[in-house]
Design a protein around this motif. Structure first.
Motif, PDB file in Angstrom:
ATOM      1  N   PHE A   1      12.599   5.915  -0.964  1.00  0.00           N
ATOM      2  CA  PHE A   1      10.507   7.042  -1.135  1.00  0.00           C
ATOM      3  C   PHE A   1      10.132   6.826  -2.806  1.00  0.00           C
ATOM      4  O   PHE A   1       9.057   6.545  -3.604  1.00  0.00           O
TER       5      PHE A   1
ATOM      6  N   LYS B   1       1.895  10.882   3.249  1.00  0.00           N
ATOM      7  CA  LYS B   1       2.231   9.569   2.006  1.00  0.00           C
ATOM      8  C   LYS B   1       3.866   9.299   2.739  1.00  0.00           C
ATOM      9  O   LYS B   1       4.320   7.866   2.894  1.00  0.00           O
TER      10      LYS B   1
ATOM     11  N   THR C   1      10.776   5.099  -5.101  1.00  0.00           N
ATOM     12  CA  THR C   1      10.127   4.098  -6.057  1.00  0.00           C
ATOM     13  C   THR C   1       9.149   4.345  -6.365  1.00  0.00           C
ATOM     14  O   THR C   1       8.001   3.743  -7.286  1.00  0.00           O
ATOM     15  N   ILE C   2       7.841   4.953  -5.987  1.00  0.00           N
ATOM     16  CA  ILE C   2       6.386   5.028  -6.190  1.00  0.00           C
ATOM     17  C   ILE C   2       6.138   5.557  -6.840  1.00  0.00           C
ATOM     18  O   ILE C   2       5.224   5.815  -7.998  1.00  0.00           O
TER      19      ILE C   2
ATOM     20  N   SER D   1       3.627   2.024  -1.165  1.00  0.00           N
ATOM     21  CA  SER D   1       4.658   2.022  -1.837  1.00  0.00           C
ATOM     22  C   SER D   1       3.719   2.068  -3.854  1.00  0.00           C
ATOM     23  O   SER D   1       4.352   1.880  -4.397  1.00  0.00           O
ATOM     24  N   LEU D   2       2.786   1.445  -3.537  1.00  0.00           N
ATOM     25  CA  LEU D   2       1.334   1.018  -5.076  1.00  0.00           C
ATOM     26  C   LEU D   2       2.157   0.264  -5.584  1.00  0.00           C
ATOM     27  O   LEU D   2       2.067  -0.161  -6.781  1.00  0.00           O
ATOM     28  N   ASP D   3       3.321  -0.963  -5.148  1.00  0.00           N
ATOM     29  CA  ASP D   3       3.823  -2.033  -5.503  1.00  0.00           C
ATOM     30  C   ASP D   3       2.317  -3.212  -5.128  1.00  0.00           C
ATOM     31  O   ASP D   3       2.758  -4.201  -4.226  1.00  0.00           O
TER      32      ASP D   3
ATOM     33  N   LEU E   1       8.232   3.108 -10.552  1.00  0.00           N
ATOM     34  CA  LEU E   1       7.693   1.896 -10.515  1.00  0.00           C
ATOM     35  C   LEU E   1       6.118   1.896 -11.615  1.00  0.00           C
ATOM     36  O   LEU E   1       5.883   1.072 -12.430  1.00  0.00           O
TER      37      LEU E   1
ATOM     38  N   GLU F   1       3.800   7.584   5.906  1.00  0.00           N
ATOM     39  CA  GLU F   1       2.140   6.232   5.934  1.00  0.00           C
ATOM     40  C   GLU F   1       4.026   5.206   4.587  1.00  0.00           C
ATOM     41  O   GLU F   1       4.166   3.667   5.519  1.00  0.00           O
ATOM     42  N   PHE F   2       5.009   5.516   4.423  1.00  0.00           N
ATOM     43  CA  PHE F   2       6.215   4.976   4.086  1.00  0.00           C
ATOM     44  C   PHE F   2       7.386   4.365   4.819  1.00  0.00           C
ATOM     45  O   PHE F   2       7.112   3.427   4.824  1.00  0.00           O
TER      46      PHE F   2
ATOM     47  N   GLY G   1       1.007  -1.049   0.310  1.00  0.00           N
ATOM     48  CA  GLY G   1      -0.106   0.178  -0.124  1.00  0.00           C
ATOM     49  C   GLY G   1       1.068   1.043  -0.104  1.00  0.00           C
ATOM     50  O   GLY G   1       0.866   2.377  -0.924  1.00  0.00           O
TER      51      GLY G   1
END
Lengths: 138, 149
Positions: free
Chosen positions: B59, B24, B61-62, A33-35, B65, B27-28, A31
């Motif tokens: 971070f 965010k 990576t969001i 990292s959106l992966d 990706l 959260e990360f 959640g």
């Protein structure tokens, strides 16, 4: 900051980090990292592509490795660069104990105020990251 | 089937800007067990000289990706997403990322190589801020396993 004040030179070892990675951790990281690749949460999908079961995100292992570095450096922005190769999967069982991953790091060079940290990440006695490195302003 | 090497050098324009939020980042860092106050408390971050709470080293990576989706959605490239694994990743930070940043990511295929039945794609992502100033250069190697590999 305190760690850096103790002096940083070639051979300096970072305080190691051990993390028990559970399925809950993988869901939380997915959640954050959106992966949402299902190999990180579905045994059915993971085994269908030839994996032994659900595996941790390589980027999660890399994030934990760099958490060890930032905890040592005292400030995440001191990490100027980081890199890693993903060589072996961390297989995460569906239990409360999880998969133990052990991280260690050693300074291999200090040039112009920038330390090169070589990182080792081990799961089940084997390294899961190769050429894992961070460059840290010290 | 081997990927077409003529795609080396292909560039994909940046998509919609990504707004980095305190939430965010919080959260990360929670997800990776990072307890640094610099990433959680704006007051502590500002006192240490940062614009706002700071993002940890991986971070972005969001953003990076999403690149995989861009490549996977390029019908000409013909990438088989189901056979793809992440080979390696690097982030070279040109400046810290903090909450409040509005970032874009521009992608270039740097290299395509076939070896032992597998395809290796090297992808470079240039992350920039609203002013167009460089923030981070990320590189990833994606491995597409061959049918017989």
């Amino acid at each position: 900051m305190n760690n850096l004040a103790k002096g940083v030179e070639k051979g300096t070892e970072l305080p190691p980090l051990a993390v028990d990675v559970t399925r809950a951790d993988l869901v939380r990281y997915a959640g954050a990292s959106l992966d949402f690749n299902p190999i990180h949460w579905s045994d059915r999908v993971a085994t269908s592509v030839g994996l032994p079961g659900v595996i941790a995100h390589g980027m999660y292992t890399m994030a934990l490795a760099n958490r060890m570095v930032t905890e040592w450096a005292g400030d995440a922005t001191r990490v100027l660069s980081c890199s890693a190769r993903f060589t072996r999967p961390v297989v995460v069982p569906d239990d409360d104990q999880g998969a133990r991953v052990d991280f260690s790091g050693k300074v291999t060079d200090v040039t112009d105020g920038i330390a090169t940290v070589a990182i080792t990440a081990k799961f089940d006695g084997k390294t899961v990251l190769a050429k894992a490195t961070a460059h840290v302003r010290v | 089937m081997a990927l077409d090497q003529s795609f080396i050098g292909r560039a994909y324009p940046p998509g919609t800007p990504y707004q980095v939020s305190r939430e965010k980042i919080a959260e990360f860092v929670r997800a990776i067990g990072d307890t640094s106050k610099l990433s959680r408390d704006p007051g502590v971050a500002r006192a240490a000289g940062h614009a706002d709470v700071v993002a940890p080293p991986t971070f972005l990576t969001i953003l990076t990706l999403g690149v995989i989706d861009i490549l996977a959605n390029d019908p000409d490239l013909g990438l088989d997403y189901g056979r793809m694994v992440h080979g390696d990743q690097s982030f070279t930070h040109h400046r810290p990322v903090t909450a409040g940043d509005r970032l874009t990511a521009a992608t270039t295929i740097e290299d395509i190589m076939a070896r032992a039945g597998n395809d290796f794609l090297t992808v470079r992502v240039e992350v920039a801020d609203d002013a167009g100033e460089p923030v981070c250069t990320a590189k990833a190697q994606l491995v597409v396993r061959g049918e017989d590999a």
